[in-house]
Scaffold this motif. Structure first.
Motif, PDB file in Angstrom:
ATOM      1  N   PHE A  44      11.206 -22.056 -83.751  1.00 36.69           N
ATOM      2  CA  PHE A  44      11.580 -22.197 -82.355  1.00 36.69           C
ATOM      3  C   PHE A  44      12.913 -23.274 -82.382  1.00 36.69           C
ATOM      4  N   GLY A  45      13.372 -23.504 -83.814  1.00 37.95           N
ATOM      5  CA  GLY A  45      14.484 -24.494 -83.950  1.00 37.95           C
ATOM      6  C   GLY A  45      13.856 -26.059 -83.757  1.00 37.95           C
ATOM      7  N   LYS A  46      14.956 -26.722 -83.238  1.00 37.05           N
ATOM      8  CA  LYS A  46      14.290 -28.162 -83.121  1.00 37.05           C
ATOM      9  C   LYS A  46      13.527 -28.482 -82.168  1.00 37.05           C
ATOM     10  N   VAL A  47      13.236 -27.514 -81.264  1.00 39.52           N
ATOM     11  CA  VAL A  47      12.578 -27.782 -79.942  1.00 39.52           C
ATOM     12  C   VAL A  47      10.906 -27.519 -80.407  1.00 39.52           C
ATOM     13  N   GLY A  48      11.037 -26.889 -81.465  1.00 37.74           N
ATOM     14  CA  GLY A  48       9.454 -26.594 -82.148  1.00 37.74           C
ATOM     15  C   GLY A  48       8.885 -27.932 -82.499  1.00 37.74           C
ATOM     16  N   LEU A  49       9.743 -28.835 -82.914  1.00 36.74           N
ATOM     17  CA  LEU A  49       9.158 -30.180 -83.339  1.00 36.74           C
ATOM     18  C   LEU A  49       8.961 -31.136 -82.183  1.00 36.74           C
ATOM     19  N   LEU A  50       9.290 -30.966 -81.088  1.00 35.32           N
ATOM     20  CA  LEU A  50       8.955 -31.812 -79.896  1.00 35.32           C
ATOM     21  C   LEU A  50       7.356 -31.839 -79.810  1.00 35.32           C
ATOM     22  N   SER A  51       6.808 -33.005 -79.448  1.00 36.60           N
ATOM     23  CA  SER A  51       5.395 -33.061 -79.108  1.00 36.60           C
ATOM     24  C   SER A  51       5.128 -32.556 -77.678  1.00 36.60           C
ATOM     25  N   ARG A  52       4.131 -31.983 -77.709  1.00 39.73           N
ATOM     26  CA  ARG A  52       3.835 -31.356 -76.336  1.00 39.73           C
ATOM     27  C   ARG A  52       2.322 -32.117 -76.099  1.00 39.73           C
ATOM     28  N   LYS A  53       2.481 -33.464 -75.473  1.00 36.07           N
ATOM     29  CA  LYS A  53       1.265 -34.304 -75.228  1.00 36.07           C
ATOM     30  C   LYS A  53       0.658 -33.617 -73.875  1.00 36.07           C
ATOM     31  N   ASN A  54      -0.698 -33.982 -73.852  1.00 35.18           N
ATOM     32  CA  ASN A  54      -1.275 -33.376 -72.719  1.00 35.18           C
ATOM     33  C   ASN A  54      -1.252 -32.220 -71.902  1.00 35.18           C
ATOM     34  N   GLN A  55      -0.453 -31.155 -72.724  1.00 36.83           N
ATOM     35  CA  GLN A  55      -0.376 -29.873 -72.322  1.00 36.83           C
ATOM     36  C   GLN A  55      -1.506 -29.078 -71.876  1.00 36.83           C
ATOM     37  N   SER A  56      -1.599 -28.626 -70.715  1.00 41.89           N
ATOM     38  CA  SER A  56      -2.601 -27.910 -70.363  1.00 41.89           C
ATOM     39  C   SER A  56      -2.344 -26.143 -70.048  1.00 41.89           C
ATOM     40  N   TYR A  57      -3.409 -25.401 -70.641  1.00 44.77           N
ATOM     41  CA  TYR A  57      -3.108 -24.031 -70.768  1.00 44.77           C
ATOM     42  C   TYR A  57      -3.902 -23.350 -69.691  1.00 44.77           C
ATOM     43  N   SER A  58      -3.282 -22.329 -69.053  1.00 45.26           N
ATOM     44  CA  SER A  58      -4.265 -21.685 -68.038  1.00 45.26           C
ATOM     45  C   SER A  58      -5.256 -20.809 -68.715  1.00 45.26           C
ATOM     46  N   ILE A  59      -6.297 -19.995 -67.975  1.00 39.28           N
ATOM     47  CA  ILE A  59      -7.088 -19.543 -68.386  1.00 39.28           C
ATOM     48  C   ILE A  59      -6.746 -18.007 -69.016  1.00 39.28           C
ATOM     49  N   GLU A  60      -5.767 -17.587 -68.237  1.00 38.33           N
ATOM     50  CA  GLU A  60      -5.034 -16.386 -68.776  1.00 38.33           C
ATOM     51  C   GLU A  60      -4.478 -16.270 -69.937  1.00 38.33           C
ATOM     52  N   PHE A  61      -3.693 -17.584 -70.201  1.00 40.03           N
ATOM     53  CA  PHE A  61      -2.816 -17.722 -71.313  1.00 40.03           C
ATOM     54  C   PHE A  61      -4.022 -18.037 -72.646  1.00 40.03           C
ATOM     55  N   LYS A  62      -5.094 -18.566 -72.184  1.00 38.49           N
ATOM     56  CA  LYS A  62      -6.024 -18.696 -73.387  1.00 38.49           C
ATOM     57  C   LYS A  62      -6.831 -17.467 -73.636  1.00 38.49           C
ATOM     58  N   LEU A  63      -6.925 -16.629 -72.650  1.00 35.91           N
ATOM     59  CA  LEU A  63      -7.683 -15.181 -72.847  1.00 35.91           C
ATOM     60  C   LEU A  63      -6.834 -14.479 -73.643  1.00 35.91           C
ATOM     61  N   LYS A  64      -5.419 -14.513 -73.324  1.00 36.69           N
ATOM     62  CA  LYS A  64      -4.304 -13.654 -73.960  1.00 36.69           C
ATOM     63  C   LYS A  64      -4.272 -14.005 -75.610  1.00 36.69           C
ATOM     64  N   VAL A  65      -4.364 -15.351 -75.848  1.00 37.75           N
ATOM     65  CA  VAL A  65      -4.401 -15.639 -77.227  1.00 37.75           C
ATOM     66  C   VAL A  65      -5.480 -15.042 -78.105  1.00 37.75           C
ATOM     67  N   ILE A  66      -6.819 -15.397 -77.360  1.00 31.73           N
ATOM     68  CA  ILE A  66      -8.121 -14.860 -77.873  1.00 31.73           C
ATOM     69  C   ILE A  66      -7.951 -13.108 -78.290  1.00 31.73           C
ATOM     70  N   LYS A  67      -7.539 -12.709 -77.244  1.00 31.61           N
ATOM     71  CA  LYS A  67      -7.528 -11.372 -77.395  1.00 31.61           C
ATOM     72  C   LYS A  67      -6.579 -10.788 -78.336  1.00 31.61           C
ATOM     73  N   THR A  68      -5.336 -11.160 -78.529  1.00 27.63           N
ATOM     74  CA  THR A  68      -4.370 -11.057 -79.488  1.00 27.63           C
ATOM     75  C   THR A  68      -4.850 -11.229 -80.916  1.00 27.63           C
ATOM     76  N   ILE A  69      -5.406 -12.395 -81.050  1.00 25.45           N
ATOM     77  CA  ILE A  69      -6.190 -12.742 -82.173  1.00 25.45           C
ATOM     78  C   ILE A  69      -7.106 -11.784 -82.839  1.00 25.45           C
ATOM     79  N   GLU A  70      -8.115 -11.370 -81.847  1.00 25.34           N
ATOM     80  CA  GLU A  70      -8.824  -9.846 -81.974  1.00 25.34           C
ATOM     81  C   GLU A  70      -8.209  -8.740 -82.316  1.00 25.34           C
TER      82      GLU A  70
END
Length: 175
Positions: free
Chosen positions: A50-76
């Protein structure tokens, strides 16, 4: 348990540049800077992706249910490792994914819903008061209230008496 240390952007960038530009090993940088090698490797991967942006901290970021589900399905579906998953979806910590997978396995999609944070409302000082009705109490209700009050007084007196006896017994033991 040790407190999790957070590193600022400049420190992360310095460590990454020592490895990539000055060609130090990540193990050497970890010893010099006093941090774990896995953190440095993770920061290098985020920097490369991601470049320098990848090192920025992402404090208190909340993720949607759809995003979480997409991550889990992709892993499987693709049998991704945790490290590959955090790089693909730009998630700062592997522990988040582990928690999402565990919650999904136990509770299903409902386990991915955001949890309420902070003190529960039941702990607040706003106790509900019994609503007083306009009707006067019957004789039986008055007697029940008086009976309850007398029981409370008796319990308090019993505890006081027990405390006094305990004090006296300790005084007798220490002459």
């Amino acid at each position: 348990m040790e407190r999790k240390v957070k590193y600022d952007y400049a420190f992360k960038l310095e460590c990454v540049e020592l490895v990539l530009k000055k060609h130090y090993s990540s193990e050497h940088v970890s010893k010099v800077k006093g941090i774990s090698k896995s953190n440095i490797i993770k920061w290098i991967d985020f920097y490369k992706t991601f470049g320098k942006v990848g090192l920025l901290s992402r404090k208190n970021q909340s993720y949607s249910i759809e995003f979480k589900l997409k991550v889990i399905k992709t892993i499987e579906k693709e049998s991704l490792s945790l490290r590959a998953t955090i790089l693909r979806f730009n998630i700062p910590d592997q522990a988040l994914i582990v928690k999402w997978k565990r919650d999904f396995a136990i509770f299903g999609v409902d386990g991915l819903r955001p949890k309420q944070r902070g003190r529960p409302k039941s702990m607040s000082n706003n106790k509900r008061k019994k609503r007083k009705s306009d009707k006067p109490l019957t004789r039986e209700e008055e007697l029940l209230l008086e009976n309850e009050s007398l029981r409370c007084q008796l319990d308090i007196l019993k505890k006081l008496h027990a405390l006094i006896q305990a004090e006296e017994s300790t005084k007798k033991r220490k002459p």
